[in-house]
Design a protein around this motif. Structure first.
Motif, PDB file in Angstrom:
ATOM      1  N   ASN A  88      -6.333  50.027 -56.348  1.00 37.04           N
ATOM      2  CA  ASN A  88      -7.045  50.565 -55.186  1.00 37.04           C
ATOM      3  C   ASN A  88      -7.065  52.081 -55.324  1.00 37.04           C
ATOM      4  O   ASN A  88      -6.060  52.746 -55.071  1.00 37.04           O
TER       5      ASN A  88
ATOM      6  N   VAL B 203      -7.669  55.554 -54.248  1.00 41.68           N
ATOM      7  CA  VAL B 203      -7.884  56.312 -53.011  1.00 41.68           C
ATOM      8  C   VAL B 203      -7.800  57.812 -53.317  1.00 41.68           C
ATOM      9  O   VAL B 203      -7.219  58.223 -54.324  1.00 41.68           O
ATOM     10  N   THR B 204      -8.410  58.574 -52.402  1.00 39.51           N
ATOM     11  CA  THR B 204      -8.417  60.016 -52.612  1.00 39.51           C
ATOM     12  C   THR B 204      -7.423  60.711 -51.680  1.00 39.51           C
ATOM     13  O   THR B 204      -7.363  61.929 -51.652  1.00 39.51           O
TER      14      THR B 204
ATOM     15  N   VAL C 131      -5.690  60.365 -47.587  1.00 39.25           N
ATOM     16  CA  VAL C 131      -6.129  60.835 -46.274  1.00 39.25           C
ATOM     17  C   VAL C 131      -5.043  61.614 -45.537  1.00 39.25           C
ATOM     18  O   VAL C 131      -5.337  62.401 -44.655  1.00 39.25           O
TER      19      VAL C 131
ATOM     20  N   HIS D 115     -12.534  67.174 -48.666  1.00 42.33           N
ATOM     21  CA  HIS D 115     -13.101  65.835 -48.882  1.00 42.33           C
ATOM     22  C   HIS D 115     -13.991  65.777 -50.133  1.00 42.33           C
ATOM     23  O   HIS D 115     -13.803  64.929 -51.013  1.00 42.33           O
TER      24      HIS D 115
ATOM     25  N   TYR E 253     -13.332  63.758 -53.843  1.00 40.38           N
ATOM     26  CA  TYR E 253     -14.198  62.746 -54.463  1.00 40.38           C
ATOM     27  C   TYR E 253     -14.713  63.205 -55.835  1.00 40.38           C
ATOM     28  O   TYR E 253     -14.874  62.396 -56.741  1.00 40.38           O
TER      29      TYR E 253
ATOM     30  N   GLY F  87     -12.809  53.833 -49.508  1.00 39.36           N
ATOM     31  CA  GLY F  87     -13.440  54.907 -48.722  1.00 39.36           C
ATOM     32  C   GLY F  87     -14.821  54.444 -48.276  1.00 39.36           C
ATOM     33  O   GLY F  87     -15.528  53.792 -49.030  1.00 39.36           O
ATOM     34  N   SER F  88     -15.196  54.772 -47.050  1.00 39.30           N
ATOM     35  CA  SER F  88     -16.485  54.284 -46.533  1.00 39.30           C
ATOM     36  C   SER F  88     -17.475  55.399 -46.217  1.00 39.30           C
ATOM     37  O   SER F  88     -18.568  55.149 -45.724  1.00 39.30           O
ATOM     38  N   SER F  89     -17.109  56.655 -46.468  1.00 44.36           N
ATOM     39  CA  SER F  89     -18.058  57.763 -46.266  1.00 44.36           C
ATOM     40  C   SER F  89     -19.155  57.636 -47.324  1.00 44.36           C
ATOM     41  O   SER F  89     -19.046  56.808 -48.244  1.00 44.36           O
TER      42      SER F  89
ATOM     43  N   PHE G 266     -12.412  47.465 -49.834  1.00 43.54           N
ATOM     44  CA  PHE G 266     -11.772  47.225 -48.547  1.00 43.54           C
ATOM     45  C   PHE G 266     -12.427  48.177 -47.557  1.00 43.54           C
ATOM     46  O   PHE G 266     -12.556  49.371 -47.838  1.00 43.54           O
ATOM     47  N   THR G 267     -12.828  47.638 -46.415  1.00 45.82           N
ATOM     48  CA  THR G 267     -13.490  48.503 -45.443  1.00 45.82           C
ATOM     49  C   THR G 267     -13.167  48.057 -44.023  1.00 45.82           C
ATOM     50  O   THR G 267     -12.890  46.878 -43.799  1.00 45.82           O
TER      51      THR G 267
ATOM     52  N   ARG H  90     -10.191  65.039 -42.975  1.00 49.16           N
ATOM     53  CA  ARG H  90      -9.536  63.776 -43.341  1.00 49.16           C
ATOM     54  C   ARG H  90     -10.592  62.680 -43.412  1.00 49.16           C
ATOM     55  O   ARG H  90     -11.657  62.911 -43.971  1.00 49.16           O
TER      56      ARG H  90
ATOM     57  N   SER I 237     -15.253  58.874 -41.993  1.00 51.38           N
ATOM     58  CA  SER I 237     -15.751  57.575 -41.530  1.00 51.38           C
ATOM     59  C   SER I 237     -14.849  57.029 -40.430  1.00 51.38           C
ATOM     60  O   SER I 237     -15.313  56.448 -39.459  1.00 51.38           O
ATOM     61  N   ARG I 238     -13.529  57.232 -40.564  1.00 55.86           N
ATOM     62  CA  ARG I 238     -12.595  56.712 -39.572  1.00 55.86           C
ATOM     63  C   ARG I 238     -12.766  57.431 -38.230  1.00 55.86           C
ATOM     64  O   ARG I 238     -12.784  56.824 -37.173  1.00 55.86           O
TER      65      ARG I 238
END
Ligand SMILES: Cc1cc2nc3c(=O)[nH]c(=O)nc-3n(C[C@H](O)[C@H](O)[C@H](O)COP(=O)(O)O)c2cc1C
Length: 471
Positions: free
Chosen positions: A130, A132-133, A135, A151, A155, A224-226, A241-242, A334, A337-338
């Motif tokens: 998984n 991840v960058t 958060v 951010h 990425y 990530g969902s952005s 995963f979202t 951070r 998207s969240r």
């Protein structure tokens, strides 16, 4: 509703005592589970009995938050390092996939390529990464940085990071290790490829000192969902995963990511999208709701406000009335998207701050009987909002046991979910192709190749040894 011929994918997100912020206080939770391997072994074996595709260990390389007043009320101050834990779980399971989180912001690609390749070998092809960058800004303070990287830069680094890792995983062709005792030659140097990567963020010669793995590459997961997160997923990921709060948002996300894949020449079937779902199963709807409410009532406002602040962009809401509306929030570095998800939820349903943190603490929770939870899963799956679900369990191990004992048989009875594993590797369960060996474009025949012995030379073992081998 269009019918589908493929089967549902299920992932179990495991931690010590549950995903709910006060899950550890539940009577059926193992409060000290974070540091108990026997507990993890039992959960992994339960998930495997339930024929889950994979189990997943999230990670943050810091205690989750430095606000002591809230931290001391959660079970998030200590946890095992995921790859170490999964290596141990590989030895006590046989089929279930093993997915670990690792950040590209506070790691080096060579370490990550090597560790996940090792896990793939140790588990005979069950490893997933998984990517991840990061958060949680607290991580930066553990690695010599005063501020969390912004951010876009995270990425940008992640993209190059992944390309280096993937290149290192293709250091060796599948049949590079000939181990020819007769000639004395261990590997074929023509099948060794030196990456020689020089980029903006990394300079990595290679090759990796681990052979190509059973899956070719461990499965790549992205969470990530952005826009930047979706793009990275569309280019490289095989599992997402979202967090999606309703079917129409999930369908829009699903379509968007699968459409983006076409821009990169990838088949939409080669990426499985798993929104989060937190099932709370009861003998009746009312019993399930009562189980959830019992947990919600245990949330101390100190903890609730911090939960919101952490997810809304570290914005302190303690000066605002608990039973008043959410104020305007400043832009965050951070999870964008969240933060958007929280603001949308508050505005759409006109929630107070207290209602919002209670709702957020139970995000993704679906209360119901085995039948109504299976209905929900079926609706999202057939409605193309999901290829499966990333299940989180509010308290552990009790809520996982309930799901495996009650909901999995219902999903199997409906023909939605497997009764036996499809094969030995995580790629078999997910229906993903094994990546063909790809020679890195930056690969050249470097010094390492130049110093290789003449592959045509024959090195015979001493006569005494040779006779031992023959006898
Ligand atoms: C189900 C799920 C699991 C995640 N697990 C982790 C994790 O273990 N560690 C982490 O740092 N971030 C984790 N994240 C956060 C994302 O990887 C991502 O970094 C974050 O959403 C910020 O990126 P974004 O702005 O593109 O959404 C997770 C997100 C989701 C939805």
């Amino acid at each position: 509703m269009s019918s589908r011929t493929d089967r549902l994918k299920l992932n179990a997100m495991l931690n010590g005592s549950g995903s709910h912020v006060v899950g550890w206080r539940h009577p059926l939770a193992h409060a000290g589970g974070n540091r108990d391997f026997a507990h993890y072994r039992q959960m992994a074996q339960t998930a495997e009995r339930g024929r889950f595709d994979a189990l997943f260990i999230a990670d943050v390389v810091a205690t989750q938050g430095s606000h002591i007043d809230s931290l001391r009320r959660s079970a998030k101050a200590e946890t095992f390092e995921p790859l170490t834990l999964l290596s141990a779980l590989a030895a006590v399971t046989t089929h279930i996939g093993l997915i670990a989180t690792a950040t590209t912001t506070y790691n080096e690609p060579y370490h990550i390529a090597r560790k996940f390749a090792s896990l793939d070998h140790l588990s005979s092809g069950r490893a997933g990464w998984n990517l991840v960058t990061s958060v949680v800004p607290d991580e930066s303070w553990n690695f010599g940085f005063e501020h969390h990287l912004d951010h876009a830069s995270r990425y940008e680094r992640a993209e190059e990071f992944y390309r280096v890792v993937a290149g290192l995983w293709d250091s060796w062709e599948d049949d590079a290790f000939v181990e020819d005792k007769a000639s004395g030659l261990f590997f074929d140097p023509d099948k060794l490829h030196v990456l020689n990567h020089r980029g903006k963020h990394f300079s990595v010669r290679g090759p990796l000192n681990v052979a190509r793995t059973p899956q070719g590459h461990p499965v790549l997961v992205q969470a990530g969902s952005s826009g930047a997160g979706r793009d990275l997923a569309a280019r490289y990921a095989e599992l997402i995963f979202t967090a999606q709060h309703n079917l129409s948002d999930a369908q829009a996300f699903y379509r968007d990511v699968k459409d983006r894949m076409e821009d990169y020449g990838r088949s939409p079937d080669h990426l499985k999208i798993l929104p989060g779902l937190t099932p709370i199963v009861g003998a009746s709807e009312a019993e399930a709701r009562t189980k959830l409410q019992a947990l919600q009532d245990l949330i101390d406002p100190v903890l609730g406000l911090r939960l919101l602040a952490d997810n809304a962009g570290d914005f302190d809401l303690s000066a605002y009335p608990l039973d008043g509306p959410l104020p305007e929030l400043p832009a965050t570095n951070r999870s964008k998207s969240r933060q958007q998800l929280i603001v949308d939820l508050a505005r759409k349903e006109n929630l107070t701050i207290r209602q919002l943190y209670q709702r957020f603490a139970s995000a993704g929770a679906v209360t119901g009987t085995a039948q109504t939870i299976a209905d929900h899963i079926e609706e999202w799956f057939h409605g193309h909002g999901a290829d499966g679900f990333n299940l989180t369990f509010p308290w552990l191990p009790g809520a996982l046991d309930d799901f495996v004992n009650l909901v999995v048989p219902e999903l199997q009875r409906r023909g939605l979910f497997r009764t036996e594993y499809e094969g030995p590797t995580l790629r078999h369960q997910l229906g993903l192709p094994r990546p063909a060996f790809k020679r890195a474009s930056s690969s050249v025949r470097g010094d390492l190749i130049g110093t290789a012995e003449d592959p045509t030379a024959t090195h015979r073992p001493p006569a005494a040894l040779e006779s031992q081998v023959q006898s």
